[in-house]
Write an enzyme that holds these catalytic residues in place. Structure first.
Site, mmCIF file in Angstrom:
data_model
loop_
_atom_site.group_PDB
_atom_site.id
_atom_site.type_symbol
_atom_site.label_atom_id
_atom_site.label_comp_id
_atom_site.label_asym_id
_atom_site.label_seq_id
_atom_site.Cartn_x
_atom_site.Cartn_y
_atom_site.Cartn_z
ATOM 1 N N CYS A 243 0.857 -1.173 0.000
ATOM 2 C CA CYS A 243 0.000 0.000 0.000
ATOM 3 C C CYS A 243 0.901 1.235 0.000
ATOM 4 C CB CYS A 243 -0.877 0.044 1.254
ATOM 5 S SG CYS A 243 -1.946 -1.399 1.463
ATOM 6 N N PRO A 244 0.549 2.281 -0.730
ATOM 7 C CA PRO A 244 -0.635 2.385 -1.576
ATOM 8 C C PRO A 244 -0.370 2.091 -3.046
ATOM 9 C CG PRO A 244 0.333 4.556 -1.347
ATOM 10 C CD PRO A 244 1.286 3.565 -0.717
#
Ligand code: HEM
Ligand code: HEM
Ligand code: SF4
Ligand code: SF4
Ligand code: SF4
Lengths: 322, 80
Positions: free
Chosen positions: B18-19
């Site tokens: 992430c992200p």
């Protein structure tokens, strides 16, 4: 405390344009002028509720700061305000006039309600459940500067991540949402069980559908946001109310006193809490100490009509205070 | 229903953090037509906690989810 100009004296002789005038701090009706260690120099703390400043105002504030800060610096305070450093007190009248001209105000100090702080909240933070910025603005307009026994700090966090640290405030409001599950659209995908970081949802081993443990739930809404089908929905939004926290030399953790208090009740909670504090507290005592001395249950009794069904058990509240 | 849906492409995002996993999903979806379906494979833990809600926030629809060992296989239908 003798550094605190508004308490030391209300009138100071100032020479302006060759004339001697009296500078009346009482007239300024603010206390956001803080003596620096340097002779004649003060920090001017501006009033920025929720830390929000429109960019057109920021440009004007910058010009003013640039003109009056002897060192050409500002500081971002720990409570989200802009502080103009190194201001000569003889410049106060001019500075205040220029701030007034752009519609900006100076913060307060001392034993009264301070500028409220707030995180981004639901306006733009993906986790946000409540409109913290709007509430901070409301509190600032309604309660700013209300005299209290000691400083009174209010903050708003949009969700249980609690970026605005409501646990350390005299009065804190933290956004919560109660999740509600409906069977029909659920496909048993198990995403909600993965999304819940609190272990409040387990997947049924056969169907994959959620088993919910409300005791573990902190009302963050992650399950609602993650669920692809809309089987998890928001039943109601509101605030977890915390009271009696402080930081400083001897931090105290706030007590949780009410859950799912709706937005429209927030002003009443603040008003009645200050009323109780003024009736039960002593000069120079933070509300956390008052609660310890007088008893949380006395406060809850007083707040019965305001909190209604949203009240958390006095026993629970007292335990959490340890 | 999901069995008949044919994804136009697959993104295997196992091991992608992430992200960036969401950014890659978003870029891929932007190159697609409304109504087309993308298959996305995500690790459990943080990726599955975060990516589906971001996909929803951007107006796409998750039409199928399968759990396989330590990862998830999602079918995402491109929205507006
Ligand atoms: C020399 C004595 C002082 C010391 C050592 C001191 C120290 C501090 C510290 C450490 C904080 C940070 C706490 C926080 O983030 O909430 C703070 C905040 C604050 N203090 Fe003081 N302080 C002093 C005097 C004053 C005076 C005289 C006033 C009022 C005129 C005042 C008003 C405030 C306010 C309004 C805040 C909140 C800060 C903000 O808006 O960012 N303090 N102070
Ligand atoms: C007339 C002005 C002030 C008075 C009478 C006053 C009085 C007090 C008192 C009695 C305490 C509690 C002490 C304790 O718990 O040990 C306190 C705490 C504190 N004061 Fe002040 N104070 C004043 C101004 C300020 C200012 C201007 C600041 C910061 C710029 C400040 C920052 C603090 C901080 C950070 C604490 C620790 C408590 C907390 O925030 O939770 N005070 N003050
Ligand atoms: S408390 Fe929640 S809503 Fe507020 S900034 Fe932090 S994560 Fe966002
Ligand atoms: S609201 Fe948060 S803590 Fe409660 S079940 Fe949903 S994800 Fe878990
Ligand atoms: S995320 Fe939604 S659809 Fe999936 S198991 Fe949970 S409630 Fe059911």
């Amino acid at each position: 405390m003798d550094r605190f100009i508004e308490d030391k004296t209300t009138r100071v002789e100032v020479s302006l344009d060759g004339e001697t005038k009296k500078l009346d701090f009482g007239e300024l009706k603010t206390g956001g002028f803080i003596k620096q260690r340097q002779r004649d120099l003060f920090t001017v703390r501006l009033r920025c509720p929720g830390g929000r400043v429109p960019t057109d105002k920021l440009i004007e504030i910058s010009k003013i700061a640039h003109k009056y800060s002897k060192k050409g610096v500002i500081h971002l305070s720990f409570r989200q305000s802009i502080e103009i450093l190194y201001v000569d007190y003889k410049d106060f009248p001019e500075l205040v006039k220029e701030l007034e001209a752009i519609g900006w105000k100076v913060a307060s100090c001392g034993p009264r309600v301070r500028v409220p702080t707030a995180c981004g909240g639901c306006e733009y933070n993906p986790n946000g459940l409540t409109d913290t910025q709007a509430l901070a603005k409301m509190v600032d307009e309604k309660f700013f500067g209300t005299p209290t026994h000691h400083k009174f700090k209010i903050s708003f966090s949009g969700c249980p991540i609690d970026c605005a640290r409501t646990r350390e405030m005299d009065l804190g409001f933290q956004g919560v949402v109660e999740p509600e599950w409906e069977e029909p659209p659920c496909t048993g995908c198990t995403i909600c069980a993965e999304a819940c970081k609190e272990g409040a949802i387990e997947s049924d081993p056969d169907t994959g559908k959620p088993i919910y443990y409300p005791d573990k739930c902190i009302y963050c809404g992650d399950c609602i946001r993650a669920c692809p089908t809309g089987a998890w929905r928001a039943k109601r939004y509101g605030h977890l109310v915390r009271i009696g926290g402080k930081h400083g030399r001897w931090p105290m953790e706030a007590v949780e006193v009410a859950l799912f208090v709706p937005d429209e009740k927030v002003p009443e909670v603040i008003e009645k809490t200050i009323e109780w504090y003024m009736a039960n507290g002593m000069r120079g005592e933070r509300i956390g100490k008052t609660l310890e001395r007088v008893g949380v249950e006395k406060y809850l009794e007083f707040m019965k009509d305001v909190f209604g069904d949203n009240v958390l058990e006095a026993k629970e509240a007292a335990c959490q205070q340890k | 229903m999901s069995a008949e849906v044919k994804p136009v492409d697959t993104l295997d995002l196992r091991g992608v953090l992430c992200p960036m996993n969401f950014v890659k999903t978003k870029l891929k979806l932007e190159s697609m037509q409304k109504g087309e379906v993308l298959e996305v494979i995500l690790d459990s833990g943080e990726p599955i906690q975060n990516v589906p809600k971001s996909i929803k926030e951007e107006g796409h629809k998750i039409i199928d989810v399968k759990k396989e060992e330590d990862h998830f296989r999602l079918l995402v239908e491109k929205g507006e």
